[in-house]
Design a protein around this motif. Structure first.
Motif, PDB file in Angstrom:
ATOM      1  N   PRO A  62      -1.801  -8.046  -7.090  1.00  0.00           N
ATOM      2  CA  PRO A  62      -3.026  -8.309  -6.325  1.00  0.00           C
ATOM      3  C   PRO A  62      -4.234  -8.129  -7.241  1.00  0.00           C
ATOM      4  CG  PRO A  62      -1.544  -6.876  -5.091  1.00  0.00           C
ATOM      5  CD  PRO A  62      -0.974  -6.982  -6.475  1.00  0.00           C
ATOM      6  N   SER A  63      -5.319  -8.794  -6.904  1.00  0.00           N
ATOM      7  CA  SER A  63      -6.522  -8.679  -7.725  1.00  0.00           C
ATOM      8  C   SER A  63      -7.035  -7.242  -7.720  1.00  0.00           C
ATOM      9  CB  SER A  63      -7.614  -9.612  -7.193  1.00  0.00           C
ATOM     10  OG  SER A  63      -8.076  -9.142  -5.926  1.00  0.00           O
ATOM     11  N   ARG A 114       0.823  -1.200   0.000  1.00  0.00           N
ATOM     12  CA  ARG A 114       0.000   0.000   0.000  1.00  0.00           C
ATOM     13  C   ARG A 114       0.859   1.253   0.000  1.00  0.00           C
ATOM     14  NH1 ARG A 114      -5.239   1.267   3.821  1.00  0.00           N
ATOM     15  NH2 ARG A 114      -5.668   3.339   2.980  1.00  0.00           N
ATOM     16  N   ARG A 142      -9.936  -6.303  -7.040  1.00  0.00           N
ATOM     17  CA  ARG A 142     -10.733  -6.146  -5.818  1.00  0.00           C
ATOM     18  C   ARG A 142      -9.849  -5.817  -4.624  1.00  0.00           C
ATOM     19  NH1 ARG A 142     -14.764 -10.787  -3.272  1.00  0.00           N
ATOM     20  NH2 ARG A 142     -15.320  -9.646  -1.377  1.00  0.00           N
ATOM     21  N   ASP A 143      -8.724  -6.563  -4.486  1.00  0.00           N
ATOM     22  CA  ASP A 143      -7.817  -6.310  -3.370  1.00  0.00           C
ATOM     23  C   ASP A 143      -7.165  -4.931  -3.491  1.00  0.00           C
ATOM     24  OD1 ASP A 143      -8.394  -8.753  -2.296  1.00  0.00           O
ATOM     25  OD2 ASP A 143      -6.588  -9.760  -3.054  1.00  0.00           O
ATOM     26  N   GLU A 165      -9.679  -2.261  -2.446  1.00  0.00           N
ATOM     27  CA  GLU A 165      -9.832  -2.146  -1.003  1.00  0.00           C
ATOM     28  C   GLU A 165      -8.579  -1.563  -0.358  1.00  0.00           C
ATOM     29  OE1 GLU A 165     -10.776  -6.071   0.276  1.00  0.00           O
ATOM     30  OE2 GLU A 165     -12.833  -6.029  -0.530  1.00  0.00           O
ATOM     31  N   MET A 166      -7.429  -1.964  -0.846  1.00  0.00           N
ATOM     32  CA  MET A 166      -6.166  -1.502  -0.298  1.00  0.00           C
ATOM     33  C   MET A 166      -5.968  -0.004  -0.479  1.00  0.00           C
ATOM     34  SD  MET A 166      -2.394  -2.839  -1.455  1.00  0.00           S
ATOM     35  CE  MET A 166      -3.034  -4.511  -1.553  1.00  0.00           C
TER      36      MET A 166
END
Length: 246
Positions: free
Chosen positions: A39-40, A2, A42-43, A46-47
């Protein structure tokens, strides 16, 4: 992760461009290994606290640049550039296997025909001679990497129904494996048809390669024109100084 991809939500640059710029910097700096999965979406969404639409737009930009690629059902991966020896007469299949990948083929055309005047001159055959005309999309690890159009005098090949995916293996089996040749490489932009076949954007960079190979006695055996993905290939040639330099 992140912290590496942090964006300035108060800035003037669109978030998808910030994400793309950050990903690009870290890919170019070697922070992400070639071939590794991101990372996907989606991930990442969110991240980073972004919408999936924004994340996808940023990733799409790097896919257009050739830094990332998607595998259907598997995710998004960092592109691994292929260093192909520019001075070695290797087959596509052998090169793929040397990288630990499985070669594959999508056949577009496999037929007998008469050569064009240009092909007849290159292969040093009569215009009435019979040639095999072979058009293929070449895959490595399931990814389309090149389009090849080969013309080979029919006498050097088995019956087309018995021809497997590897042209050089078929030539070798009958004792006609080429041992020398010349090839010319030039940069170009993919046509809409080529882009569709290679799963890249229209006007993406490609490398057009023209190859003429010969048997040990100098007999031409194969005349091939190919289009290789410029985002995936580097053709590397070793250089040597004059032999009399001390």
């Amino acid at each position: 992760m992140r912290d590496k991809l942090a964006v300035n939500k108060a800035g003037n640059t669109p978030l998808y461009l910030q994400l793309a710029n950050n990903l690009r910097d870290h890919i170019n700096n070697g922070d992400f290994d070639p071939g590794s999965a991101l990372p996907s979406e989606r991930d990442l969404s969110e991240m980073m606290g972004m919408s999936r639409v924004t994340v996808r737009k940023g990733i799409d930009k790097l896919i257009e640049e050739g830094l990332l690629f998607r595998k259907q059902g598997s995710g998004t991966f960092v592109t691994r550039r292929i260093e192909a020896p520019g001075s070695s007469l290797n087959s596509f299949s052998d090169d793929a296997r040397s990288r630990g990948e499985n070669p594959g083929v999508i056949w577009m055309i496999k037929t007998y025909a008469s050569p064009t005047d240009e092909e007849a001159a290159a292969l040093k055959i009569a215009s009435t001679a019979k040639v095999a005309r072979l058009g293929r999309i070449r895959l490595s690890g399931g990814e389309p990497l090149a389009i090849e159009h080969a013309v080979v005098p029919a006498q050097f090949l088995p019956a087309l129904n018995d021809l497997g995916d590897s042209l050089y293996e078929a030539l070798s089996a009958l004792g006609f494996r080429p041992v020398s040749g010349t090839q010319r490489i030039r940069a170009a932009l993919a046509t809409p048809t080529e882009a569709g076949m290679l799963c890249i954007s229209e006007n993406s960079e490609i490398l057009r390669i023209e190859r003429l190979t010969k048997l040990a006695d100098g007999t031409p055996v194969e005349f091939t024109r190919s289009a290789y993905r410029g985002d995936r290939y580097d053709f590397v040639t070793d250089l040597h100084g004059p032999s009399d330099v001390r």
